[in-house]
Design a protein around this motif. Structure first.
Motif, short mmCIF file in Angstrom:
data_model
loop_
_atom_site.label_atom_id
_atom_site.label_comp_id
_atom_site.label_asym_id
_atom_site.label_seq_id
_atom_site.Cartn_x
_atom_site.Cartn_y
_atom_site.Cartn_z
N HIS A 1 0.87 -1.15 0.00
CA HIS A 1 0.00 0.06 0.08
C HIS A 1 0.73 1.34 -0.01
CE1 HIS A 1 -3.83 -2.15 0.69
NE2 HIS A 1 -3.06 -2.83 1.57
N THR A 2 0.27 2.36 -0.48
CA THR A 2 1.13 3.48 -0.59
C THR A 2 0.37 4.51 -0.24
OG1 THR A 2 2.46 2.82 -2.46
CG2 THR A 2 2.34 5.11 -2.34
N GLU A 3 0.76 5.50 0.59
CA GLU A 3 0.36 6.84 1.00
C GLU A 3 1.14 8.10 0.64
OE1 GLU A 3 -3.46 6.04 2.25
OE2 GLU A 3 -2.67 7.58 3.93
N PHE A 4 0.53 9.34 0.61
CA PHE A 4 1.18 10.40 0.16
C PHE A 4 1.37 11.40 1.13
CE2 PHE A 4 -1.00 8.04 -3.30
CZ PHE A 4 0.03 7.81 -4.01
N ASP A 5 2.50 12.23 0.91
CA ASP A 5 2.45 13.48 1.92
C ASP A 5 2.09 14.83 0.94
OD1 ASP A 5 4.99 14.22 0.63
OD2 ASP A 5 6.28 13.68 2.18
N TYR B 1 4.80 6.76 0.17
CA TYR B 1 5.53 5.72 1.13
C TYR B 1 4.64 4.74 1.09
CZ TYR B 1 6.60 10.14 3.44
OH TYR B 1 7.27 11.67 3.72
N THR B 2 5.61 3.54 0.88
CA THR B 2 5.03 2.28 0.49
C THR B 2 5.43 1.24 1.55
OG1 THR B 2 5.02 2.67 -1.91
CG2 THR B 2 4.91 0.45 -1.17
N SER C 1 9.49 -7.63 3.27
CA SER C 1 11.02 -7.06 3.92
C SER C 1 10.64 -6.17 5.10
CB SER C 1 11.84 -6.52 3.07
OG SER C 1 11.15 -5.26 2.32
N SER C 2 9.17 -6.21 5.74
CA SER C 2 9.07 -5.31 6.88
C SER C 2 9.50 -4.08 7.07
CB SER C 2 9.40 -6.24 8.20
OG SER C 2 8.56 -7.38 8.15
N GLU C 3 9.01 -3.24 6.23
CA GLU C 3 9.71 -1.71 6.08
C GLU C 3 8.73 -0.97 5.36
OE1 GLU C 3 13.39 -1.86 4.05
OE2 GLU C 3 12.41 -3.41 2.55
N VAL C 4 9.02 0.48 5.78
CA VAL C 4 8.22 1.40 4.97
C VAL C 4 9.36 2.12 3.95
CG1 VAL C 4 6.93 3.63 5.31
CG2 VAL C 4 6.62 2.05 7.06
N VAL C 5 9.19 2.33 2.94
CA VAL C 5 9.98 2.88 1.87
C VAL C 5 9.32 4.24 1.37
CG1 VAL C 5 11.14 2.58 -0.21
CG2 VAL C 5 10.93 0.65 1.25
N LYS C 6 10.23 5.31 1.57
CA LYS C 6 9.65 6.74 1.24
C LYS C 6 10.48 6.75 -0.13
CE LYS C 6 10.70 11.20 2.31
NZ LYS C 6 11.08 12.12 3.63
N TRP C 7 9.73 7.17 -1.34
CA TRP C 7 10.25 7.46 -2.63
C TRP C 7 9.68 8.77 -3.18
CZ3 TRP C 7 6.44 6.78 -6.32
CH2 TRP C 7 5.53 6.00 -6.22
N ARG C 8 10.27 9.35 -4.11
CA ARG C 8 9.94 10.67 -4.58
C ARG C 8 8.96 10.43 -5.95
NH1 ARG C 8 14.49 14.35 -3.88
NH2 ARG C 8 15.38 12.85 -5.41
N LEU D 1 -0.84 1.38 5.50
CA LEU D 1 -0.09 2.68 5.97
C LEU D 1 -1.08 3.71 6.06
CD1 LEU D 1 2.93 3.05 3.58
CD2 LEU D 1 3.12 1.98 5.84
N MET D 2 -0.86 4.53 6.80
CA MET D 2 -1.82 5.74 7.01
C MET D 2 -1.04 7.08 7.42
SD MET D 2 -3.70 8.09 8.65
CE MET D 2 -3.05 7.82 10.28
#
Ligand code: RUQ
Ligand code: CUA
Length: 670
Positions: free
Chosen positions: A399-403, A409-410, A415-422, A441-442
């Protein structure tokens, strides 16, 4: 975790198995840095900054947390009975759980969408889905109670639901399980899936003033599985995007047979066109049965109506209505960024994250850049729709959320992680571990036009060693991160109710002041209300006895009732006469085959009781309402079926007249 020095083969095998199911991040102990505590500390007497509405999964409930404290404020029963509040137990609320299959007191609640105005959360309603017996519910945020439940015909496995358009024009609901439509003979071989099974997308209209829902129309699609969805926004307003899997159309061993194709689809739906087709009378009327249940706060009573028709558009009959876009490997989340330009498909089994461009999709449609057809629907060329791919993001994107700063952020389940990308250049900027196996994610407003990128919450499926053990089942959890800086920072772990899937949050100011404090007794239109103690009574009509009862600190009226007989059905209509905030009274009577009632100030609620024994049955208030709460009680006398004990009721007048018979007077020692 401290490992025993003695390595037995069994232990080695155990450790191996554990690590196969989820990769444990290495720096578990040092993940929290110094100032985390002060960032989540909400001092006594202070309020949280955000309300957070979190799905309860198989608990059928919606939980309300405060953020950043992670404090649980309330659990709202939706697709569940709740003995605490009497929801689903009181006569007034039973119709809420009615369906075309009769009462169904449970469902599997995965997704939360708050109503929007101009693409921003407006704090009026929360919509949630019931997966199992397909339903969508609306929770009213003035009362924090379930106000409506709408069943969905032609559906099974209502997972791709509910997702909302930017002015709450529609709430949509897509089928996870395709099945034969309700008007077709469903008595067909399971392996005739490819011939007989169809998918359905329901477009639910929402009344602008009341929030009342109805099925505006349905789209009938090829038989595949719809997993998730999001509406377009801004430039892509008017479109909906759905992740689809099992385009193999397998009907058994899906973990293998529905994972064969390299790419499944994102389905793009032009819903403005669908709306126009319905206006133009192109919908096919289909006979169906579905329940529409409303809770009315004037009568404090729910009603359930069975409706029997929907309008259906078969998507293959209307060119331009629907397109497929290839999307790698069984996509799960389907998320649209705040500008409406980027559509992110998260292939559960893919090693990259494809990001599609709305402009490119439109151009591909105009240029007819198709690679072929699937079930009569054009399939757009992957490259023609693609903005680009996020390379090596991690394993198991869900799942992906946005700022509001152009970042995505996915969640990475495997792999149990949050990944931030542009979004612009698809570069991975940061990654943080989750403990463990993160699902949704939220970010507050993170799927709207106006995210508030201060916090992110990860909802984890497995907690393993994070909390004190609690028997065979361990709590699931939420983890709060500060995402305001370049690096994400873990702040807090806290357990959740049931299994959390999607959640949403909004600044508390948007909701707080709209909260109803009590119901005005003069506006109570319940047919069994007693607007004052003078109006209380007990009536008999054959075997039915109605007790019109009031509650006020600290007595029940009436509190002595005689003349009830075996074979009677007794209905206690309890009205709470209080006109003040937070003074509920509860009501319970011995041996009632139901839960208590928790009656809000100014409300009337009914408990049904069928006495099965001769004797004296105490009744009492269950909510500690005053210093004399323990005194807030009474008795009901039950006599044999043929008894001639007259029906009497009173409060305060039924003491023995002659005090001289009272032998237990406390006398002085002399
Ligand atoms: S789901 S953990 Cu039912 Cu929303 Cu993805
Ligand atoms: Cu009323 Cu306790």
């Amino acid at each position: 975790m401290k490992l025993n020095k003695v390595y037995t083969p069994g232990l080695v095998a155990f450790v191996l198995i554990i690590s196969m199911y989820s990769c444990k991040p290495k720096n578990a102990g040092s993940a929290v840095s110094g100032d985390a505590a002060s960032k989540t500390y909400v001092a006594p007497g202070k309020y949280d900054e955000f309300y957070n509405f979190v799905s309860g999964g198989f608990s059928g409930q919606l939980a309300v947390y405060g953020l950043p404290s992670g404090r649980l404020l309330r659990v709202i029963p939706v697709f569940s009975v709740d003995p605490e509040k009497g929801y689903g137990y009181s006569e007034e609320t039973k119709p809420m759980l009615n369906t075309s299959h009769g009462p169904v007191p449970w469902d599997d609640l995965h997704h939360v969408e708050m109503s929007q105005t101009n693409g921003e959360i407006d704090g009026r309603w929360v919509f949630v889905n019931g997966n199992n017996t397909p339903r969508v519910a609306r929770i009213d945020l003035t009362t924090f109670r379930t106000a409506e439940i709408l069943e969905l015909p032609n559906s099974a496995g209502n997972h791709s639901s509910p997702f909302i358009t930017e002015n709450t024009e529609y709430v949509i609901a897509g089928t996870r399980f395709s099945v034969p439509p309700d008007d077709k003979n469903g008595d067909v071989p399971i392996n005739s899936y490819r011939k007989n099974f169809k998918g359905t997308i329901s477009f639910i209209s929402v009344d602008k003033n009341t929030g009342s829902m109805d099925i505006a129309f349905q789209l009938q699609t090829p038989g595949i599985n719809f997993d998730l969805s999001h509406a377009g926004k801004g430039k892509s307003h008017g479109w909906f995007f759905f992740s689809c899997y099992n385009t193999e159309q397998a009907n058994t061993l899906l973990e293998v047979n529905a994972s064969k194709r390299d790419k499944d689809f994102v389905m793009a739906v032009n819903w403005k066109m669908a709306e126009q087709l319905i206006k133009d009378g192109k919908g096919r009327k289909q006979a169906v049965k579905y329940a529409s249940n409303h809770y009315d706060e004037k009568t404090h009573t729910a009603t359930s109506v069975i409706k029997n028709e929907v309008q259906v558009l078969d998507v293959k009959d209307f060119p331009g209505l629907v397109y497929f876009i290839p999307c790698p490997k069984s996509p799960h989340g389907c998320d649209v960024d705040p500008t409406g330009e980027y559509i992110v498909g998260s292939g559960k089994l893919a090693a990259l994250i494809p990001v599609f461009s709305f402009d490119k999709i439109q151009k591909a449609i105009a240029d007819k850049a198709f690679e072929g057809e699937y079930s009569g629907i054009p399939v757009i060329k992957y490259e023609a729709a693609l903005h680009g791919e996020v390379k090596k993001p991690g394993l198991g994107p869900l799942h992906t959320e946005f700022d509001e700063r152009g970042n995505a952020y996915t969640s990475m389940f495997v792999s149990s992680e949050v990944v931030k990308w542009r979004l612009s250049d698809l570069k991975v900027l940061d990654r943080v571990p989750t403990y463990y196996s993160v699902g949704h994610l939220m970010i507050p407003g993170g799927d709207t036009k106006k995210p508030n990128g201060k916090y992110l919450v990860a909802y984890n499926k497995i907690t393993k060693d994070r909390f004190l053990p609690t028997g065979p089942e361990l709590s699931q959890s939420a983890q709060l991160y500060d995402i305001s800086g370049d690096k994400m920072q873990l702040l807090l772990d806290y357990p959740t109710i049931g299994e959390p899937h999607y959640a949403q949050a909004v600044l508390a100011d948007v909701i707080r002041d709209k909260s109803v404090k009590f119901f005005k007794i003069e506006e109570n239109n319940n047919q069994y209300v007693s607007k004052g103690e003078g109006a209380t009574k007990v009536t008999r009509d054959g075997k039915r006895v109605d007790v019109y009862l009031t509650m006020i600190r600290s007595h029940l009226t009436p509190d002595n009732i005689e003349g009830i007989k075996i074979g009677d059905e007794v209905y206690f209509h309890a009205t709470n006469l209080e006109q003040d905030w937070d003074v509920p009274h509860g009501f319970a009577i011995k041996a009632a085959n139901t839960a208590e009632l928790l009656v809000m100030p100014g409300e009337t609620t009914t408990l049904k009781w069928v006495p099965d024994e001769v004797g004296i049955f105490p009744m009492y208030c269950t909510d500690f309402c005053s210093a004399l709460h323990q005194e807030m009680s009474g008795y009901v006398r039950v006599s044999p079926a043929g008894s001639s004990v007259p029906l009497t009721f009173s409060t305060g007048t039924n003491m023995p007249k002659d005090d001289s018979t009272f032998s237990n007077k406390i006398t002085s020692g002399k």
